[in-house]
Design a protein around this motif. Structure first.
Motif: not given
Length: 232
Positions: A50-57, A89-92, A94-106
């Motif tokens: 997926m491209g950026f827009d499709e991934l975000a959607q 905003a969160e997808l954009g 930069p990568r970091t080894n500490f912190g950041g935003t994650y997604y997980g299943l409910t």
């Protein structure tokens, strides 16, 4: 009514079945080339396509259904809304080894994934290194001459008979320190983070790799066990 998922939806759910994933990782480009960070190299699998827009959607739609949740991990874990603006905003970031935003299943997202993937949870086996293994007064349990080669491990599964079968395979692949195997029952084991706790059996032990010699490319015995999910 049967569940229908797009390829992108299934990819995102599947990749987060066992571990929550940083958004910056799934926003990586796909390979080739292979001399830069790619999603294929990071996850050892083909990317979502997926491209950026499709991934975000797609992430937004999964969040709207209540199938995934977003959280920012720094010193404290902070839940984030799943609106499209936040996800973009969160997808954009930069990568970091500490912190950041994650997604997980409910739990609901896990249930949706289960309907499609049909995992066989009785074959799910957790086999990891055990950093909190208690060593008794004998030190290395009869093998003090080369302690750095001996590692502590544990194996957990829900069925005692499968644990017994799996430990037979472990004994074929590893040298087990004499007297180190300890079996106990658990009543709060979570096979994965989004499932409810269940009863299980655990074996803790110390081991080291068996010399493989001329058959170093022979598949390990533990690799012959049935897959707990064929759609992963």
């Amino acid at each position: 009514m049967s569940l229908r998922l797009t390829r992108g939806e299934y990819w995102l759910l599947t990749q987060a079945v066992r571990f929550k994933l940083p958004l910056s990782l799934i926003a990586l480009p796909e390979g080739p080339p292979w001399d830069v960070n790619t999603i294929d190299m990071a996850l050892n699998c083909q990317g979502h396509g997926m491209g950026f827009d499709e991934l975000a959607q797609t992430l937004h739609e999964l969040a709207e259904r209540g199938w995934i949740a977003l959280q920012r991990c720094h010193e404290k874990t902070e839940a984030l809304p799943g609106d499209l603006a936040t996800i973009r905003a969160e997808l954009g970031e930069p990568r970091t080894n500490f912190g950041g935003t994650y997604y997980g299943l409910t739990a609901a997202g896990g249930h949706a994934w289960e309907q499609f993937a049909r995992p066989q949870w009785h074959w799910f086996i957790e086999h990891e290194y055990d950093d909190v293994y208690e060593i008794d007064a004998s030190g290395m349990l009869g093998h003090p001459e080369d302690p750095e080669q001996w590692r502590s491990m544990y194996v957990i599964t829900t069925h005692p008979s499968i644990l017994d079968q799996y430990m037979c395979a472990v004994r074929t692949d590893y040298e087990i320190a004499v007297g180190s195997e300890q079996f106990d029952a658990l009543d709060d084991w979570q096979p994965v983070y989004w499932k409810s706790s269940t009863d299980a059996m655990r074996c803790r032990f110390r081991c080291r790799e068996m010399p493989r010699g001329d058959d170093q490319y022979r598949p390990r015995s533990i690799e012959a066990f049935p897959a707990w999910c064929y759609w992963l």
